[in-house]
Structure formats: C-alpha cells, structure tokens
Design an enzyme around this catalytic site. Structure first.
Site, PDB file in Angstrom:
ATOM      1  N   SER A 215      25.607   5.989  21.368  1.00 23.92           N
ATOM      2  CA  SER A 215      25.602   6.483  22.749  1.00 23.92           C
ATOM      3  C   SER A 215      25.018   7.882  22.804  1.00 23.92           C
ATOM      4  CB  SER A 215      27.032   6.497  23.319  1.00 23.92           C
ATOM      5  OG  SER A 215      27.775   7.551  22.744  1.00 23.92           O
TER       6      SER A 215
ATOM      7  N   SER B 133      26.444  10.671  24.048  1.00 22.68           N
ATOM      8  CA  SER B 133      27.434  11.699  24.347  1.00 22.68           C
ATOM      9  C   SER B 133      27.248  12.986  23.546  1.00 22.68           C
ATOM     10  CB  SER B 133      28.848  11.155  24.106  1.00 22.68           C
ATOM     11  OG  SER B 133      29.073  10.936  22.729  1.00 22.68           O
TER      12      SER B 133
ATOM     13  N   LYS C 285      32.429  13.522  17.921  1.00 21.17           N
ATOM     14  CA  LYS C 285      32.395  14.625  18.880  1.00 21.17           C
ATOM     15  C   LYS C 285      32.427  15.949  18.129  1.00 21.17           C
ATOM     16  CE  LYS C 285      33.049  11.641  22.304  1.00 21.17           C
ATOM     17  NZ  LYS C 285      31.992  11.304  23.300  1.00 21.17           N
TER      18      LYS C 285
ATOM     19  N   SER D 131      30.171  12.396  28.505  1.00 24.33           N
ATOM     20  CA  SER D 131      30.996  12.276  27.313  1.00 24.33           C
ATOM     21  C   SER D 131      32.445  11.987  27.684  1.00 24.33           C
ATOM     22  CB  SER D 131      30.931  13.572  26.486  1.00 24.33           C
ATOM     23  OG  SER D 131      31.821  13.521  25.394  1.00 24.33           O
TER      24      SER D 131
END
Length: 278
Positions: free
Chosen positions: A41, A43, A121, A226
């Site tokens: 993805s 994010s 993250k 996100s």
C-alpha cells in the site's frame, strides 16, 4: 527391474528430504534473522513505494512470538497465526528475548494488535510520552516537531488498483500527474524523513494520546492515507502497539517493481536498488 524401481524410489525420497530440509532452513532463517516484506500500500510514501521489496532485520529488537511468521493461504483455507506456532515465547510481562529498544524514527514492521496482520509504519512516540497532532503537525510531550517544505511528490494516477492515491491537485484521470505536498519532518533526537500531505482531514487534529508503558505510537509518512496509531483500535485503527508485537526494523529496499509482479523486470525502478530507508 526391482533394483531400478528401488533406486527410483530412493531418489524420490531423497528429493523430498532435500525439499523438507530446505524449507526448514528457510523457516529458521526467516524466523531468526531476516523476513522478506513486499510493500502492498501507499501509506509510507514517499519513503516506501508500492512494489518495494525489502528485508526486515529481526535481530534489531530481539525475539518474541511475533518473530515467527504467520501462514495465511485463504485459497486453501490455511490461517496459522504466529502465536499458534510460537506462543511459547510469550512472556507474562510482554517482554522479549535478547530485547533491544527501538528508536524514534525507525521504520518498523509489527503485528496489528487486533488482526495479527503485518503492518509497516514509522515509530513516532515512545512509552510514557504524549503525542498529539494539530493542523497536521505532530507534537511530542507538548512540543511541535520541526517541519519544513520540500517541494512536491508527483506520480502517475493509477485507478485500476487501490493505491491510496488521493491528490492535492484534486481528482485527476488515469495516467495524469497526482501531486502531494512534501515536507521534511525532524523528530526529537534529530531523525529527519520525508512526509506527504494532501489536504486537511480529521486525522490532522487529534486528542492528546498518553502512551502506556510497554507500548509504542506509529504513523505512516503518507499522513493523509495511513491507518495508524492516530485511530484507536475500537474505531478500526492501529492504536498503541505492544513491545512484543514488533517484528523488526526495515533498513534497506532491495529492489522495487512498479508493475503487478516482481517478475516484470521491465517495470523495476532502477533508482531503488539497495536504497537505504531513512
């Protein structure tokens, strides 16, 4: 004839044993040292792009049950959680074996506290600290971090797959330039990295979060696209992440493919081979 069949049978058995040994060695290597990770993805743009392939350093923070891989193959109904395999590694205090403390600014792969799926993250807040976002600017322990403009991030708009490509220049068509504002964020301790902004939205203004002991606060670099610790778990977000859920630190992109498959070598991004993750 019997001898020939016996030799053939022995060869098959040896082949099966070789495959089993290879799988065991690969499993041990993945569990103890490095785990391959494919970015699915957007994010973490523009630090990490969809199609980046990297290895996660599992030795960085020591080991817990989360160090073991989950085996999820929906097509065959296989869903074996890492805790099912390595639940014996769980400690009553939520600690780790040979544990090392993560540092603010690390890009970390961790297990989602609810779903158990792997997320990646950036570590923003440490245990005992407070984190709040005001007008898109992060404050840690009441002090806003330094943010400076750094131009724009431009990529082609792709509508055919879910990429989280919200654009600051409004809705654009397939193949048109999708533009995001780009900034350099400097965290306490001096770690700098790129972040992206598209527009003002609810996640740009949050309450004050007080991070419990043994927990960490994560955010994606693509701030408006996100799902992270800004949204509590009861509302579908990540919330606080326990220390034992950390898998490892992402350190370097090995290669990157802009296509639908890593086998499409003509779509590989030549500027991302062995790129260090800041």
């Amino acid at each position: 004839m019997a001898k020939a069949e016996q030799k053939k049978g022995n060869a098959v058995i040896e082949t099966i044993k070789t495959i089993v040994y290879a799988l065991l060695i690969a499993g041990v290597f993945r569990s103890l040292f490095y785990q391959p990770f494919w970015i699915p993805s957007g994010s973490m743009k523009d630090t990490l792009l969809i199609g980046d392939f990297l290895f996660v350093n599992k030795m960085a923070y020591g080991y817990s049950y989360a160090s073991c891989p989950s085996v999820i193959i929906p097509r065959f109904g296989i869903n074996i959680d890492a805790e099912d395999i390595c639940g014996f590694l769980k400690k009553d205090d939520g600690g780790r074996y040979w544990g090392g403390e993560p540092e603010r600014g690390d890009v970390v792969v961790f297990r989602h506290p609810v779903t158990g799926r792997d997320f990646i993250k950036r570590l923003i807040g440490l245990p005992g600290e407070t984190v709040q976002v005001n007008d898109g600017v992060v404050s840690i322990n009441g002090t806003p971090v330094e943010v400076s403009p750094d131009g724009t991030f431009v990529e082609p708009r792709i509508i055919s797959r879910r990429t989280g490509q919200a654009c600051a220049n409004g809705p654009v068509g397939e193949g048109a330039d999708c533009i995001k504002e780009k900034f350099i964020e400097t965290l306490p301790g001096g770690h700098t990295h790129s972040i992206l902004n598209v527009r003002t939205q609810p996640s740009d203004n949050t309450p004050v979060y007080t991070i419990p002991e043994g927990m960490y606060f994560f955010m994606g670099d693509n701030r408006d696209n996100s799902s992270d610790s800004r949204v509590p778990q009861q509302f579908g977000g990540v919330g606080y992440v326990p220390y034992e859920n950390l898998v490892g630190r992402a350190e370097r992109v090995m290669f990157s493919s802009a296509g639908a498959s890593m086998l499409f070598f003509w779509t590989w991004r030549g500027d991302r081979f062995f790129k260090r993750i800041e």
